[in-house]
Design an enzyme around this catalytic site. Structure first.
Site, PDB file in Angstrom:
ATOM      1  N   ASP A  17       0.825  -1.212   0.000  1.00  0.00           N
ATOM      2  CA  ASP A  17       0.000   0.000   0.000  1.00  0.00           C
ATOM      3  C   ASP A  17       0.858   1.260   0.000  1.00  0.00           C
ATOM      4  O   ASP A  17       1.974   1.263   0.532  1.00  0.00           O
ATOM      5  CB  ASP A  17      -0.930  -0.022   1.225  1.00  0.00           C
ATOM      6  CG  ASP A  17      -2.064   0.975   1.098  1.00  0.00           C
ATOM      7  OD1 ASP A  17      -2.420   1.343  -0.046  1.00  0.00           O
ATOM      8  OD2 ASP A  17      -2.596   1.412   2.143  1.00  0.00           O
ATOM      9  N   HIS A  34       1.989   3.203  -9.033  1.00  0.00           N
ATOM     10  CA  HIS A  34       1.777   1.774  -9.269  1.00  0.00           C
ATOM     11  C   HIS A  34       2.927   1.193 -10.091  1.00  0.00           C
ATOM     12  O   HIS A  34       3.385   0.081  -9.841  1.00  0.00           O
ATOM     13  CB  HIS A  34       0.445   1.550  -9.994  1.00  0.00           C
ATOM     14  CG  HIS A  34      -0.751   1.991  -9.202  1.00  0.00           C
ATOM     15  ND1 HIS A  34      -0.918   1.664  -7.876  1.00  0.00           N
ATOM     16  CD2 HIS A  34      -1.844   2.734  -9.536  1.00  0.00           C
ATOM     17  CE1 HIS A  34      -2.054   2.181  -7.429  1.00  0.00           C
ATOM     18  NE2 HIS A  34      -2.633   2.847  -8.415  1.00  0.00           N
ATOM     19  N   LEU A 128      10.957 -20.017  -4.916  1.00  0.00           N
ATOM     20  CA  LEU A 128      10.015 -19.158  -4.189  1.00  0.00           C
ATOM     21  C   LEU A 128       8.665 -19.258  -4.881  1.00  0.00           C
ATOM     22  O   LEU A 128       8.596 -19.203  -6.107  1.00  0.00           O
ATOM     23  CB  LEU A 128      10.494 -17.701  -4.241  1.00  0.00           C
ATOM     24  CG  LEU A 128       9.507 -16.667  -3.687  1.00  0.00           C
ATOM     25  CD1 LEU A 128       9.651 -16.554  -2.165  1.00  0.00           C
ATOM     26  CD2 LEU A 128       9.726 -15.288  -4.302  1.00  0.00           C
TER      27      LEU A 128
END
Ligand code: IPE
Ligand code: IPE
Ligand code: MG
Length: 243
Positions: A17, A34, A128
């Site tokens: 955020d 973004h 991962l």
């Protein structure tokens, strides 16, 4: 269950955020926040691999984010498509397995195809597991798990916590050990609800585009200082007593 947080967390979940505020501080449109956020994510993925964290789950678009102005929503969709084509090969070479969690029905066919391609191309990678929560909501997840359990014919008296877990969107991963939220807000915003029953929470004022290795290490260090009891009690030696 043992108190296992002296090692690195096995599963880190992040609410990325603060992109909009990062852009605003620079007098830029929110979109640039973004865009910068995608670059921050790529760096954090590498940092997690370096630290041998097995699972990273990031909140990229919530089921409530459709409420945003349509130009921001379409900008985000375009950005995700561009990010897949720009970074998929690199992620694959890094040993990352990509999985998408969320309701895929509402996204465009183009984006659905990109998700499918990203998942298929990386399905054998083991370094991962990067789960991207997109059009995801914790409440949606619980409801879809209940529906799936019913559709599979699970009778009510056979439905247990363990059984329902099998139908949750992230049944392939252990529950998160560490939950990080950047951007200064102290709330879950409908991210993983079921899965965070005993997760350790770290809230950071750092805006997501500025989040990097130092902030990740600070969160891991805070996690290691926690006393995880899972409802039990510690004996004098610091181990959890057996039932
Ligand atoms: C998080 O950053 C990214 C998404 C929700 C897609 P925000 O866009 O919420 O940034 P702030 O909170 O407005 O700064
Ligand atoms: C949560 O952030 C969703 C993502 C980071 C994708 P929001 O910015 O949407 O959350 P609220 O509105 O502050 O609760
Ligand atoms: Mg926000």
């Amino acid at each position: 269950m043992t108190s296992d947080n002296k090692a690195v967390p096995r599963h880190v979940a992040i609410v990325m955020d603060g992109n909009g505020r990062w852009a605003k501080k620079r007098f830029l449109p929110r979109f640039f926040g973004h865009k910068q956020g995608v670059d921050a994510l790529v760096k954090v993925v590498q940092a997690c691999i370096d630290r041998e964290i097995g699972y990273l789950t990031v909140f990229a678009f919530s089921s409530e984010n459709w409420k945003r102005p349509s130009d921001e929503v379409s900008g985000l969709m375009g950005l995700v498509l561009a990010a897949v084509s720009r970074y998929l090969a690199r992620m694959g070479a890094m040993g990352v397995r990509i999985r998408i969690v969320g309701d895929r029905e509402a996204v465009s066919e183009k984006l659905r195809n990109a998700w499918n391609e990203a998942e298929a191309l990386t399905q054998h990678n083991t370094k991962l597991t990067l789960s991207v929560a997109f059009n995801y909501g914790g409440r949606w997840d619980i409801v879809q798990a209940c529906k799936a359990a019913m559709a599979a014919g699970v009778p009510p008296d056979q439905l247990s916590e363990a059984k329902l877990s099998e139908f949750m969107a992230m049944s392939y991963a252990p529950d998160p050990d560490l939950f990080i939220r950047t951007g200064g807000e102290v709330r879950i915003s409908n991210f993983l609800l079921w899965q965070v029953a005993y997760t350790e929470f770290v809230f950071s004022d750092c805006l997501w585009p500025e989040f990097g290795e130092a902030q990740l290490d600070a969160a891991i260090s805070a996690f290691r200082d926690r006393d995880r009891r899972f409802g039990g009690v510690k004996d004098a030696g610091g181990s959890l007593s057996a039932a």
